[in-house]
Motif scaffolding. Structure first.
Motif, PDB file in Angstrom:
ATOM      1  N   ALA A  44       0.840  -1.188   0.000  1.00  0.00           N
ATOM      2  CA  ALA A  44       0.000   0.000   0.000  1.00  0.00           C
ATOM      3  C   ALA A  44       0.880   1.244   0.000  1.00  0.00           C
ATOM      4  O   ALA A  44       1.902   1.298   0.665  1.00  0.00           O
ATOM      5  N   VAL A  45       0.446   2.235  -0.754  1.00  0.00           N
ATOM      6  CA  VAL A  45       1.163   3.498  -0.798  1.00  0.00           C
ATOM      7  C   VAL A  45       0.616   4.382   0.309  1.00  0.00           C
ATOM      8  O   VAL A  45      -0.585   4.599   0.398  1.00  0.00           O
ATOM      9  N   GLN A  46       1.487   4.885   1.138  1.00  0.00           N
ATOM     10  CA  GLN A  46       1.064   5.723   2.237  1.00  0.00           C
ATOM     11  C   GLN A  46       1.377   7.169   1.898  1.00  0.00           C
ATOM     12  O   GLN A  46       2.475   7.492   1.468  1.00  0.00           O
ATOM     13  N   THR A  47       0.396   8.048   2.064  1.00  0.00           N
ATOM     14  CA  THR A  47       0.599   9.453   1.765  1.00  0.00           C
ATOM     15  C   THR A  47       0.773  10.226   3.055  1.00  0.00           C
ATOM     16  O   THR A  47       0.510   9.739   4.146  1.00  0.00           O
ATOM     17  N   ALA A  48       1.230  11.464   2.893  1.00  0.00           N
ATOM     18  CA  ALA A  48       1.417  12.321   4.058  1.00  0.00           C
ATOM     19  C   ALA A  48       0.077  12.785   4.626  1.00  0.00           C
ATOM     20  O   ALA A  48      -0.002  13.229   5.753  1.00  0.00           O
ATOM     21  N   PHE A  49      -0.985  12.672   3.820  1.00  0.00           N
ATOM     22  CA  PHE A  49      -2.310  13.129   4.228  1.00  0.00           C
ATOM     23  C   PHE A  49      -3.297  11.979   4.066  1.00  0.00           C
ATOM     24  O   PHE A  49      -4.047  11.928   3.098  1.00  0.00           O
ATOM     25  N   PRO A  50      -3.354  11.038   4.982  1.00  0.00           N
ATOM     26  CA  PRO A  50      -4.184   9.849   4.792  1.00  0.00           C
ATOM     27  C   PRO A  50      -5.676  10.122   4.766  1.00  0.00           C
ATOM     28  O   PRO A  50      -6.415   9.432   4.095  1.00  0.00           O
ATOM     29  N   SER A  51      -6.160  11.105   5.467  1.00  0.00           N
ATOM     30  CA  SER A  51      -7.604  11.335   5.510  1.00  0.00           C
ATOM     31  C   SER A  51      -8.024  12.568   4.738  1.00  0.00           C
ATOM     32  O   SER A  51      -9.095  13.100   4.963  1.00  0.00           O
ATOM     33  N   VAL A  52      -7.188  13.040   3.820  1.00  0.00           N
ATOM     34  CA  VAL A  52      -7.482  14.254   3.075  1.00  0.00           C
ATOM     35  C   VAL A  52      -8.708  14.077   2.189  1.00  0.00           C
ATOM     36  O   VAL A  52      -9.582  14.929   2.153  1.00  0.00           O
ATOM     37  N   HIS A  53      -8.803  12.960   1.493  1.00  0.00           N
ATOM     38  CA  HIS A  53      -9.896  12.781   0.542  1.00  0.00           C
ATOM     39  C   HIS A  53     -11.251  12.729   1.239  1.00  0.00           C
ATOM     40  O   HIS A  53     -12.207  13.319   0.757  1.00  0.00           O
ATOM     41  N   ILE A  62      -3.887  20.327  -3.251  1.00  0.00           N
ATOM     42  CA  ILE A  62      -2.732  20.673  -4.078  1.00  0.00           C
ATOM     43  C   ILE A  62      -1.429  20.674  -3.288  1.00  0.00           C
ATOM     44  O   ILE A  62      -0.356  20.445  -3.848  1.00  0.00           O
ATOM     45  N   ALA A  63      -1.487  20.910  -1.998  1.00  0.00           N
ATOM     46  CA  ALA A  63      -0.281  21.047  -1.179  1.00  0.00           C
ATOM     47  C   ALA A  63       0.729  19.915  -1.354  1.00  0.00           C
ATOM     48  O   ALA A  63       1.925  20.184  -1.488  1.00  0.00           O
ATOM     49  N   PRO A  64       0.315  18.652  -1.368  1.00  0.00           N
ATOM     50  CA  PRO A  64       1.318  17.589  -1.526  1.00  0.00           C
ATOM     51  C   PRO A  64       2.051  17.635  -2.859  1.00  0.00           C
ATOM     52  O   PRO A  64       3.175  17.155  -2.972  1.00  0.00           O
ATOM     53  N   HIS A  65       1.447  18.247  -3.870  1.00  0.00           N
ATOM     54  CA  HIS A  65       2.073  18.323  -5.184  1.00  0.00           C
ATOM     55  C   HIS A  65       3.004  19.528  -5.312  1.00  0.00           C
ATOM     56  O   HIS A  65       3.863  19.552  -6.189  1.00  0.00           O
ATOM     57  N   LEU A  66       2.825  20.534  -4.473  1.00  0.00           N
ATOM     58  CA  LEU A  66       3.638  21.739  -4.561  1.00  0.00           C
ATOM     59  C   LEU A  66       4.893  21.697  -3.691  1.00  0.00           C
ATOM     60  O   LEU A  66       5.867  22.368  -3.981  1.00  0.00           O
ATOM     61  N   VAL A  67       4.848  20.938  -2.624  1.00  0.00           N
ATOM     62  CA  VAL A  67       5.957  20.880  -1.678  1.00  0.00           C
ATOM     63  C   VAL A  67       6.623  19.520  -1.792  1.00  0.00           C
ATOM     64  O   VAL A  67       5.957  18.494  -1.819  1.00  0.00           O
ATOM     65  N   HIS A  68       7.953  19.511  -1.864  1.00  0.00           N
ATOM     66  CA  HIS A  68       8.678  18.256  -2.045  1.00  0.00           C
ATOM     67  C   HIS A  68       8.526  17.319  -0.860  1.00  0.00           C
ATOM     68  O   HIS A  68       8.376  16.116  -1.018  1.00  0.00           O
ATOM     69  N   GLU A  69       8.593  17.841   0.337  1.00  0.00           N
ATOM     70  CA  GLU A  69       8.416  17.027   1.543  1.00  0.00           C
ATOM     71  C   GLU A  69       7.236  17.585   2.324  1.00  0.00           C
ATOM     72  O   GLU A  69       7.408  18.367   3.261  1.00  0.00           O
ATOM     73  N   PRO A  70       6.010  17.204   1.947  1.00  0.00           N
ATOM     74  CA  PRO A  70       4.843  17.808   2.583  1.00  0.00           C
ATOM     75  C   PRO A  70       4.694  17.376   4.042  1.00  0.00           C
ATOM     76  O   PRO A  70       4.961  16.248   4.404  1.00  0.00           O
TER      77      PRO A  70
END
Length: 134
Positions: free
Chosen positions: A2-11, A48-56
């Motif tokens: 599973a791919v884990q994102t920095a914002f798991p509950s964003v969606h 958009i934040a995760p796409h604009l910052v390299h290490e969100p």
């Protein structure tokens, strides 16, 4: 794996925020229009934040979301007709592209033309019905 994102509950939180914004607009209309525009900009900033910052991280996501919310509110306040036209253009172009992708096999060859035509139609429609709808 599973791919884990920095914002798991964003969606899920963005969907809840979208529903809440819709309810507020429905009941209060023009009175809270500017607040709702800022809230939509904030929700978009969270996406958009995760796409604009390299290490969100959470702080950067909040900063980007707040800045985009403020920009959206200022744009709507000072340049309302332009903001409505741009929003209609982007929404119409996106919708036209989605419809073309759903119904036409070779839509990719004409993606730019489809987006432009859909954008122009969307912009005209949104400018025509905005005051009535609000």
């Amino acid at each position: 794996m599973a791919v884990q994102t920095a914002f798991p509950s964003v969606h899920s939180s963005v969907a809840i925020i979208g529903v809440l914004i819709g309810v507020v607009i429905l009941f209060f209309g023009r009175k809270l229009f500017w607040l709702c525009v800022a809230a939509v900009g904030f929700a978009l900033g969270v996406e958009i934040a995760p796409h604009l910052v390299h290490e969100p991280n959470s702080l950067w996501a909040l900063i980007v979301a707040l800045v985009l919310g403020l920009i959206g509110a200022l744009l709507a306040l000072f340049l309302q007709k332009i903001a409505i036209g741009v929003l209609g253009f982007l929404a119409g172009g996106y919708l036209a592209g989605a419809i073309a992708a759903a119904f036409f096999v070779h839509h990719a060859q004409y993606a730019t033309i489809i987006f432009l035509v859909g954008g122009i139609i969307g912009s005209i429609l949104l400018l025509a019905v905005f005051d009535w709808a609000l």
